[in-house]
Motif scaffolding. Structure first.
Motif, PDB file in Angstrom:
ATOM      1  N   VAL A   6      34.693  17.263  23.680  1.00 14.60           N
ATOM      2  CA  VAL A   6      35.083  17.975  22.493  1.00 14.60           C
ATOM      3  C   VAL A   6      35.197  19.409  23.090  1.00 14.60           C
ATOM      4  N   GLN A   7      36.254  19.939  23.288  1.00 17.81           N
ATOM      5  CA  GLN A   7      36.691  21.288  23.754  1.00 17.81           C
ATOM      6  C   GLN A   7      36.481  22.500  22.604  1.00 17.81           C
ATOM      7  N   PRO A   8      35.857  23.678  22.627  1.00 12.81           N
ATOM      8  CA  PRO A   8      35.878  24.411  21.775  1.00 12.81           C
ATOM      9  C   PRO A   8      37.173  24.999  21.512  1.00 12.81           C
ATOM     10  N   ARG A   9      37.529  25.300  20.291  1.00 14.94           N
ATOM     11  CA  ARG A   9      38.656  26.032  20.055  1.00 14.94           C
ATOM     12  C   ARG A   9      38.972  27.468  20.703  1.00 14.94           C
ATOM     13  N   PRO A  10      39.919  27.593  21.415  1.00 21.88           N
ATOM     14  CA  PRO A  10      40.182  29.053  21.854  1.00 21.88           C
ATOM     15  C   PRO A  10      40.194  29.978  20.850  1.00 21.88           C
ATOM     16  N   PRO A  11      39.267  31.150  21.227  1.00 22.73           N
ATOM     17  CA  PRO A  11      39.333  32.180  20.359  1.00 22.73           C
ATOM     18  C   PRO A  11      40.511  32.980  19.913  1.00 22.73           C
ATOM     19  N   HIS A  12      40.817  33.437  18.982  1.00 18.92           N
ATOM     20  CA  HIS A  12      42.167  33.965  18.495  1.00 18.92           C
ATOM     21  C   HIS A  12      41.864  35.619  18.843  1.00 18.92           C
ATOM     22  N   GLU A  13      42.971  36.230  19.179  1.00 18.13           N
ATOM     23  CA  GLU A  13      43.136  37.530  19.361  1.00 18.13           C
ATOM     24  C   GLU A  13      42.573  38.401  18.118  1.00 18.13           C
ATOM     25  N   LEU A  14      41.608  39.270  18.489  1.00 13.16           N
ATOM     26  CA  LEU A  14      41.102  39.913  17.234  1.00 13.16           C
ATOM     27  C   LEU A  14      42.035  41.166  17.154  1.00 13.16           C
ATOM     28  N   PRO A  15      41.927  41.815  15.997  1.00 13.24           N
ATOM     29  CA  PRO A  15      42.714  43.036  15.881  1.00 13.24           C
ATOM     30  C   PRO A  15      41.727  44.263  16.126  1.00 13.24           C
ATOM     31  N   ARG A  16      42.016  45.474  16.256  1.00  9.57           N
ATOM     32  CA  ARG A  16      41.311  46.556  16.867  1.00  9.57           C
ATOM     33  C   ARG A  16      40.153  46.538  16.030  1.00  9.57           C
ATOM     34  N   ILE A  17      40.271  46.500  14.453  1.00  4.51           N
ATOM     35  CA  ILE A  17      39.422  46.401  13.770  1.00  4.51           C
ATOM     36  C   ILE A  17      39.056  45.198  13.067  1.00  4.51           C
ATOM     37  N   PRO A  18      38.180  44.401  13.420  1.00  3.50           N
ATOM     38  CA  PRO A  18      38.001  43.023  13.000  1.00  3.50           C
ATOM     39  C   PRO A  18      37.387  42.878  11.646  1.00  3.50           C
ATOM     40  N   VAL A  19      37.790  42.074  10.881  1.00  2.18           N
ATOM     41  CA  VAL A  19      37.303  41.947   9.540  1.00  2.18           C
ATOM     42  C   VAL A  19      36.414  40.552   9.338  1.00  2.18           C
ATOM     43  N   ALA A  20      35.077  40.849   9.198  1.00  2.00           N
ATOM     44  CA  ALA A  20      33.953  39.772   9.274  1.00  2.00           C
ATOM     45  C   ALA A  20      33.668  39.533   7.806  1.00  2.00           C
ATOM     46  N   LEU A  21      33.093  37.965   7.706  1.00  2.00           N
ATOM     47  CA  LEU A  21      32.361  37.749   6.307  1.00  2.00           C
ATOM     48  C   LEU A  21      30.748  37.875   6.460  1.00  2.00           C
ATOM     49  N   SER A  22      30.208  38.650   5.638  1.00  2.13           N
ATOM     50  CA  SER A  22      28.938  38.363   5.435  1.00  2.13           C
ATOM     51  C   SER A  22      28.467  37.334   4.831  1.00  2.13           C
ATOM     52  N   THR A  23      27.462  36.637   5.525  1.00  2.00           N
ATOM     53  CA  THR A  23      26.998  35.466   4.899  1.00  2.00           C
ATOM     54  C   THR A  23      26.271  35.712   3.748  1.00  2.00           C
ATOM     55  N   SER A  24      25.912  36.854   3.175  1.00  4.00           N
ATOM     56  CA  SER A  24      25.425  37.070   1.941  1.00  4.00           C
ATOM     57  C   SER A  24      26.516  37.095   0.805  1.00  4.00           C
ATOM     58  N   SER A  25      27.619  37.201   1.241  1.00  7.22           N
ATOM     59  CA  SER A  25      28.704  37.011   0.053  1.00  7.22           C
ATOM     60  C   SER A  25      28.986  35.495  -0.419  1.00  7.22           C
ATOM     61  N   VAL A  26      28.252  34.705   0.318  1.00  5.80           N
ATOM     62  CA  VAL A  26      28.465  33.229  -0.271  1.00  5.80           C
ATOM     63  C   VAL A  26      27.276  32.851  -1.050  1.00  5.80           C
ATOM     64  N   TYR A  27      26.108  33.471  -1.066  1.00  9.55           N
ATOM     65  CA  TYR A  27      24.788  33.423  -1.693  1.00  9.55           C
ATOM     66  C   TYR A  27      25.083  32.895  -3.205  1.00  9.55           C
ATOM     67  N   PRO A  28      24.404  31.758  -3.663  1.00  7.62           N
ATOM     68  CA  PRO A  28      23.367  31.089  -2.868  1.00  7.62           C
ATOM     69  C   PRO A  28      23.674  30.168  -2.010  1.00  7.62           C
ATOM     70  N   MET A  29      24.943  29.568  -1.610  1.00 11.04           N
ATOM     71  CA  MET A  29      25.125  28.911  -0.613  1.00 11.04           C
ATOM     72  C   MET A  29      24.658  29.300   0.800  1.00 11.04           C
ATOM     73  N   GLY A  30      24.459  28.494   1.756  1.00  9.12           N
ATOM     74  CA  GLY A  30      24.115  28.776   3.052  1.00  9.12           C
ATOM     75  C   GLY A  30      25.094  29.280   4.169  1.00  9.12           C
ATOM     76  N   VAL A  31      24.339  29.497   5.199  1.00 11.75           N
ATOM     77  CA  VAL A  31      24.980  30.092   6.525  1.00 11.75           C
ATOM     78  C   VAL A  31      26.023  29.133   6.734  1.00 11.75           C
ATOM     79  N   ALA A  32      26.005  27.755   6.940  1.00 10.60           N
ATOM     80  CA  ALA A  32      27.211  27.019   7.427  1.00 10.60           C
ATOM     81  C   ALA A  32      28.339  27.047   6.349  1.00 10.60           C
ATOM     82  N   GLU A  33      27.972  27.237   4.923  1.00  9.88           N
ATOM     83  CA  GLU A  33      28.948  27.038   4.127  1.00  9.88           C
ATOM     84  C   GLU A  33      30.049  28.586   4.277  1.00  9.88           C
TER      85      GLU A  33
END
Length: 279
Positions: A6-33
């Motif tokens: 199984v080959q990992p998916r190649p990373p997509h090109e990131l914009p100059r300012i990347p937008v991430a998601l904090s895992t706290s935004s899905v609380y009380p769901m977990g990290v995997a979710e």
């Protein structure tokens, strides 16, 4: 770990300012979710909040999730909240282990709250201590703005030396728009004042309503969030100012209907893309 066939998916090109998601935004769901939702919605990466949950503390688990969903881990939020005071021991131990975790998962930034006033032996030497940790580990510590604690017309001193990092000697800062709203601070002016010291952003919103920390979808409160995002994206500001990650940190625990959480996080991502000039 990934298997040989199984080959990992190649990373997509990131914009100059990347937008991430904090895992706290899905609380009380977990990290995997959190990783799964971020992947579905098209986020660029993740901020992992270290909590009592073991999966948030284990580099092997986090690296597996990062590989599986093709999402880099861009920041680790140290367990410096009141609710995580029992995680990873003493205050300095929390920061040391957070830096070690950041190193293991490839994150360049640790988000940390300013010290509580009762943390004797930690608060007094906090600025010098994080500078030493940065030199030892190569990981940047971005100290987050907080807010005063109020009871009626009285204000309690909860943080030392202060809840606002703008005038403190921290070389790297995280700016949270919801905390700014609670503090009745002007985020746009703070972003201008911080300049190159601003390393990380918690994208959210809120209202000046006493002690309530709203963590609303950006644009649903009273902070000048859109203007601040547009300032970050300006080429002239980019040359001398922001060189970090915008991480969506909104509260979705009140989601009641199917799809509400995903819709709110999609709206937050769209807000970021629009005002960072990425759409």
């Amino acid at each position: 770990m990934p298997t040989e066939d199984v080959q990992p998916r190649p990373p997509h090109e990131l914009p100059r300012i990347p937008v991430a998601l904090s895992t706290s935004s899905v609380y009380p769901m977990g990290v995997a979710e959190g990783f799964s939702i971020a992947d579905d919605l098209g986020y660029d990466g993740m901020e992992v909040m270290v909590t009592h949950r073991s999966e948030s503390q284990q580099a092997s688990t986090l690296n597996e999730l990062s590989w599986r969903f093709g999402l880099p881990i861009m920041a680790i939020h140290a367990p410096t909240l009141l609710l995580t005071q029992q995680v990873w021991g003493s205050a300095w131990e929390k920061l040391k282990r957070s830096a070690a975790l950041a190193q293991e998962v490839g994150a360049g930034v640790v988000v940390a709250h300013p010290p509580f006033r009762w943390q004797v032996g930690y608060a007094e030497g906090f600025a010098e201590g994080i500078e030493q940790l940065e030199q030892e580990t190569g990981v940047l510590f971005a100290v987050e703005n907080m807010y005063p604690w109020r009871a009626g017309t009285r204000e309690a001193t909860m943080y030392l030396p202060h809840w606002d990092p703008v005038d403190q000697p921290y070389p790297h800062v995280t700016w949270d728009f919801s905390h700014a709203a609670t503090a009745e601070a002007d985020s746009l002016e703070a972003v201008r004042a911080l300049g190159q010291r601003l390393r990380h952003v918690h994208l959210t919103d809120g209202w000046s309503n006493g002690f309530k920390d709203d963590h609303l979808i950006p644009g649903q409160g009273e902070q000048r969030v859109a203007e601040a995002m547009e300032l970050l994206a300006r080429p002239d500001f980019a040359e001398t100012g922001f060189n970090g990650v915008v991480a969506v940190e909104v509260a979705t625990r009140t989601a009641r209907n199917v799809g509400d959480r995903e819709r709110w996080l999609a709206e937050s991502l769209a807000f970021a893309r629009t005002h960072l000039g990425q759409e």
